[in-house]
Design a protein around this motif. Structure first.
Motif, PDB file in Angstrom:
ATOM      1  N   HIS A 130       0.806  -1.224   0.000  1.00 38.13           N
ATOM      2  CA  HIS A 130       0.000   0.000   0.000  1.00 38.13           C
ATOM      3  C   HIS A 130       0.835   1.268   0.000  1.00 38.13           C
ATOM      4  CE1 HIS A 130      -4.187  -1.400   0.190  1.00 38.13           C
ATOM      5  NE2 HIS A 130      -3.596  -2.507   0.541  1.00 38.13           N
ATOM      6  N   GLY A 131       2.119   1.160  -0.308  1.00 35.25           N
ATOM      7  CA  GLY A 131       2.941   2.349  -0.498  1.00 35.25           C
ATOM      8  C   GLY A 131       3.608   2.913   0.738  1.00 35.25           C
ATOM      9  N   TYR A 132       3.623   2.178   1.822  1.00 40.02           N
ATOM     10  CA  TYR A 132       4.307   2.632   3.038  1.00 40.02           C
ATOM     11  C   TYR A 132       5.787   2.310   2.899  1.00 40.02           C
ATOM     12  CZ  TYR A 132      -0.202   3.514   5.114  1.00 40.02           C
ATOM     13  OH  TYR A 132      -1.449   4.019   5.363  1.00 40.02           O
ATOM     14  N   THR A 133       6.631   3.258   3.304  1.00 44.21           N
ATOM     15  CA  THR A 133       8.076   3.078   3.196  1.00 44.21           C
ATOM     16  C   THR A 133       8.704   3.096   4.590  1.00 44.21           C
ATOM     17  OG1 THR A 133       8.383   5.453   2.868  1.00 44.21           O
ATOM     18  CG2 THR A 133       8.206   4.090   0.888  1.00 44.21           C
ATOM     19  N   PRO A 134       9.782   2.325   4.767  1.00 45.08           N
ATOM     20  CA  PRO A 134      10.428   2.255   6.086  1.00 45.08           C
ATOM     21  C   PRO A 134      11.020   3.595   6.504  1.00 45.08           C
ATOM     22  CG  PRO A 134      11.205   0.483   4.646  1.00 45.08           C
ATOM     23  CD  PRO A 134      10.401   1.424   3.799  1.00 45.08           C
ATOM     24  N   ILE A 135      10.931   3.864   7.812  1.00 43.65           N
ATOM     25  CA  ILE A 135      11.553   5.036   8.431  1.00 43.65           C
ATOM     26  C   ILE A 135      12.231   4.572   9.715  1.00 43.65           C
ATOM     27  CG2 ILE A 135       9.965   6.760   7.462  1.00 43.65           C
ATOM     28  CD1 ILE A 135       8.460   6.694  10.203  1.00 43.65           C
ATOM     29  N   PRO A 136      13.129   5.391  10.271  1.00 45.59           N
ATOM     30  CA  PRO A 136      13.711   5.032  11.564  1.00 45.59           C
ATOM     31  C   PRO A 136      12.618   4.928  12.637  1.00 45.59           C
ATOM     32  CG  PRO A 136      14.959   6.804  10.535  1.00 45.59           C
ATOM     33  CD  PRO A 136      13.707   6.622   9.714  1.00 45.59           C
ATOM     34  N   ALA A 137      12.838   4.040  13.575  1.00 45.45           N
ATOM     35  CA  ALA A 137      11.875   3.857  14.661  1.00 45.45           C
ATOM     36  C   ALA A 137      11.739   5.147  15.466  1.00 45.45           C
ATOM     37  CB  ALA A 137      12.309   2.707  15.568  1.00 45.45           C
ATOM     38  N   TYR A 138      10.520   5.454  15.854  1.00 48.73           N
ATOM     39  CA  TYR A 138      10.222   6.656  16.639  1.00 48.73           C
ATOM     40  C   TYR A 138       9.803   6.231  18.041  1.00 48.73           C
ATOM     41  CZ  TYR A 138       5.619   5.360  14.771  1.00 48.73           C
ATOM     42  OH  TYR A 138       4.491   4.666  14.406  1.00 48.73           O
ATOM     43  N   PRO A 139       9.846   7.171  19.008  1.00 48.48           N
ATOM     44  CA  PRO A 139       9.475   6.827  20.390  1.00 48.48           C
ATOM     45  C   PRO A 139       8.035   6.322  20.465  1.00 48.48           C
ATOM     46  CG  PRO A 139      10.567   8.950  20.316  1.00 48.48           C
ATOM     47  CD  PRO A 139      10.325   8.536  18.888  1.00 48.48           C
ATOM     48  N   PRO A 140       7.804   5.319  21.252  1.00 54.69           N
ATOM     49  CA  PRO A 140       8.684   4.656  22.215  1.00 54.69           C
ATOM     50  C   PRO A 140       9.364   3.402  21.661  1.00 54.69           C
ATOM     51  CG  PRO A 140       6.464   3.908  22.605  1.00 54.69           C
ATOM     52  CD  PRO A 140       6.406   4.876  21.426  1.00 54.69           C
ATOM     53  N   PHE A 141       9.482   3.293  20.344  1.00 53.81           N
ATOM     54  CA  PHE A 141       9.973   2.072  19.720  1.00 53.81           C
ATOM     55  C   PHE A 141      11.439   2.126  19.305  1.00 53.81           C
ATOM     56  CE2 PHE A 141       5.477   2.775  18.607  1.00 53.81           C
ATOM     57  CZ  PHE A 141       4.921   1.749  19.352  1.00 53.81           C
ATOM     58  N   GLU A 142      12.109   3.252  19.528  1.00 51.76           N
ATOM     59  CA  GLU A 142      13.456   3.457  19.004  1.00 51.76           C
ATOM     60  C   GLU A 142      14.490   2.473  19.529  1.00 51.76           C
ATOM     61  OE1 GLU A 142      11.790   5.482  20.999  1.00 51.76           O
ATOM     62  OE2 GLU A 142      13.108   6.555  22.361  1.00 51.76           O
ATOM     63  N   ASN A 143      14.263   1.859  20.666  1.00 48.48           N
ATOM     64  CA  ASN A 143      15.219   0.896  21.218  1.00 48.48           C
ATOM     65  C   ASN A 143      14.701  -0.534  21.153  1.00 48.48           C
ATOM     66  OD1 ASN A 143      17.174   2.879  21.910  1.00 48.48           O
ATOM     67  ND2 ASN A 143      15.889   3.447  23.645  1.00 48.48           N
ATOM     68  N   GLU A 144      13.708  -0.767  20.322  1.00 48.87           N
ATOM     69  CA  GLU A 144      13.120  -2.096  20.171  1.00 48.87           C
ATOM     70  C   GLU A 144      13.601  -2.717  18.862  1.00 48.87           C
ATOM     71  OE1 GLU A 144      11.395  -3.742  22.399  1.00 48.87           O
ATOM     72  OE2 GLU A 144      11.578  -2.011  23.740  1.00 48.87           O
ATOM     73  N   PRO A 145      14.495  -3.707  18.928  1.00 46.85           N
ATOM     74  CA  PRO A 145      15.043  -4.286  17.698  1.00 46.85           C
ATOM     75  C   PRO A 145      13.995  -4.955  16.804  1.00 46.85           C
ATOM     76  CG  PRO A 145      15.873  -5.446  19.636  1.00 46.85           C
ATOM     77  CD  PRO A 145      15.074  -4.287  20.131  1.00 46.85           C
ATOM     78  N   ALA A 146      12.868  -5.399  17.367  1.00 43.21           N
ATOM     79  CA  ALA A 146      11.848  -6.047  16.573  1.00 43.21           C
ATOM     80  C   ALA A 146      10.865  -5.067  15.930  1.00 43.21           C
ATOM     81  CB  ALA A 146      11.081  -7.066  17.415  1.00 43.21           C
ATOM     82  N   SER A 147      10.983  -3.782  16.232  1.00 43.30           N
ATOM     83  CA  SER A 147      10.070  -2.786  15.672  1.00 43.30           C
ATOM     84  C   SER A 147      10.492  -2.363  14.274  1.00 43.30           C
ATOM     85  CB  SER A 147      10.023  -1.531  16.561  1.00 43.30           C
ATOM     86  OG  SER A 147       9.238  -1.770  17.691  1.00 43.30           O
ATOM     87  N   ARG A 148       9.477  -2.193  13.426  1.00 44.44           N
ATOM     88  CA  ARG A 148       9.672  -1.632  12.101  1.00 44.44           C
ATOM     89  C   ARG A 148       8.637  -0.521  11.936  1.00 44.44           C
ATOM     90  NH1 ARG A 148      13.536  -3.761  13.014  1.00 44.44           N
ATOM     91  NH2 ARG A 148      14.623  -5.409  11.907  1.00 44.44           N
ATOM     92  N   CYS A 149       9.110   0.669  11.587  1.00 41.25           N
ATOM     93  CA  CYS A 149       8.229   1.818  11.413  1.00 41.25           C
ATOM     94  C   CYS A 149       8.166   2.193   9.947  1.00 41.25           C
ATOM     95  CB  CYS A 149       8.710   2.988  12.266  1.00 41.25           C
ATOM     96  SG  CYS A 149       8.614   2.636  14.042  1.00 41.25           S
ATOM     97  N   PHE A 150       7.005   2.712   9.541  1.00 41.12           N
ATOM     98  CA  PHE A 150       6.739   3.056   8.154  1.00 41.12           C
ATOM     99  C   PHE A 150       5.994   4.387   8.093  1.00 41.12           C
ATOM    100  CE2 PHE A 150       7.273  -1.470   8.160  1.00 41.12           C
ATOM    101  CZ  PHE A 150       7.832  -1.782   6.927  1.00 41.12           C
ATOM    102  N   THR A 151       6.040   4.985   6.901  1.00 46.08           N
ATOM    103  CA  THR A 151       5.285   6.215   6.653  1.00 46.08           C
ATOM    104  C   THR A 151       4.737   6.193   5.238  1.00 46.08           C
ATOM    105  OG1 THR A 151       5.319   8.628   6.841  1.00 46.08           O
ATOM    106  CG2 THR A 151       7.232   7.597   5.794  1.00 46.08           C
ATOM    107  N   LYS A 152       3.721   7.006   5.019  1.00 46.87           N
ATOM    108  CA  LYS A 152       3.138   7.173   3.692  1.00 46.87           C
ATOM    109  C   LYS A 152       2.622   8.589   3.568  1.00 46.87           C
ATOM    110  CE  LYS A 152      -0.413   5.424   0.555  1.00 46.87           C
ATOM    111  NZ  LYS A 152      -1.432   4.381   0.351  1.00 46.87           N
ATOM    112  N   SER A 153       2.953   9.219   2.452  1.00 40.05           N
ATOM    113  CA  SER A 153       2.389  10.523   2.131  1.00 40.05           C
ATOM    114  C   SER A 153       1.026  10.309   1.482  1.00 40.05           C
ATOM    115  CB  SER A 153       3.309  11.281   1.165  1.00 40.05           C
ATOM    116  OG  SER A 153       2.657  12.448   0.716  1.00 40.05           O
ATOM    117  N   LEU A 154       0.042  11.053   1.937  1.00 41.54           N
ATOM    118  CA  LEU A 154      -1.305  10.926   1.378  1.00 41.54           C
ATOM    119  C   LEU A 154      -1.572  11.936   0.277  1.00 41.54           C
ATOM    120  CD1 LEU A 154      -3.311  10.382   4.677  1.00 41.54           C
ATOM    121  CD2 LEU A 154      -2.461   8.657   3.084  1.00 41.54           C
ATOM    122  N   GLY A 155      -0.547  12.704  -0.095  1.00 44.40           N
ATOM    123  CA  GLY A 155      -0.717  13.764  -1.079  1.00 44.40           C
ATOM    124  C   GLY A 155      -0.827  13.343  -2.488  1.00 44.40           C
TER     125      GLY A 155
END
Length: 155
Positions: A130-155
């Protein structure tokens, strides 16, 4: 009927509060599933009162949910996307995600973000498709090795 709901016969999407018993049951089931997958030491993030939930019902039974939480001007975070295991494989996660994106656009949000985990392969595939791309983990997940964060522009 909410856009897209007619694609799954009998599917109904309706707004709900985080205090709704159906939302509570589904989010508790999600947290139990994550604890079984990652262990009890995962960071548990409570339900913020600003989350607007959508319940997915099939024949009046709640089988899934998704939440949208505004986190900054123009930015929303996807929270607690969950579908009961008995109803997976029907495209219901896609239905919930598409609905949430429309809801976010209607609220003037231009960006969505989310956190998922390394072992949630179906979720990783869904968001990537669905077009989400990986980004660095943000709080409170920044120190969680199993976390994966994503973002998507809706524009």
């Amino acid at each position: 009927m909410i856009e897209g709901a007619e694609l799954i016969e009998g599917a109904v999407l309706r707004p709900a509060e985080g205090s709704d018993p159906a939302v509570q049951a589904l989010t508790n089931a999600q947290q139990a599933e994550l604890a079984a997958m990652y262990g009890e030491d995962q960071p548990l993030v409570g339900l913020h009162p600003g989350i607007a939930f959508t319940l997915l019902l099939i024949e009046d039974a709640p089988v899934g949910c998704i939440g949208l939480q505004p986190v900054a001007p123009g930015v929303g975070e996807i929270k607690r996307l969950y579908v009961d295991p008995a109803f997976r494989g029907w495209g219901l996660s896609r239905l919930l995600l598409t609905h949430l994106e429309s809801q976010a656009r209607a609220q003037g949000l231009t960006t969505l973000r989310l956190e998922t985990g390394t072992e949630q392969h179906a979720a990783l595939a869904l968001y990537t498709r669905h077009g989400y791309t990986p980004i660095p983990a943000y709080p409170p997940f920044e120190n969680e090795p199993a976390s994966r964060c994503f973002t998507k522009s809706l524009g």
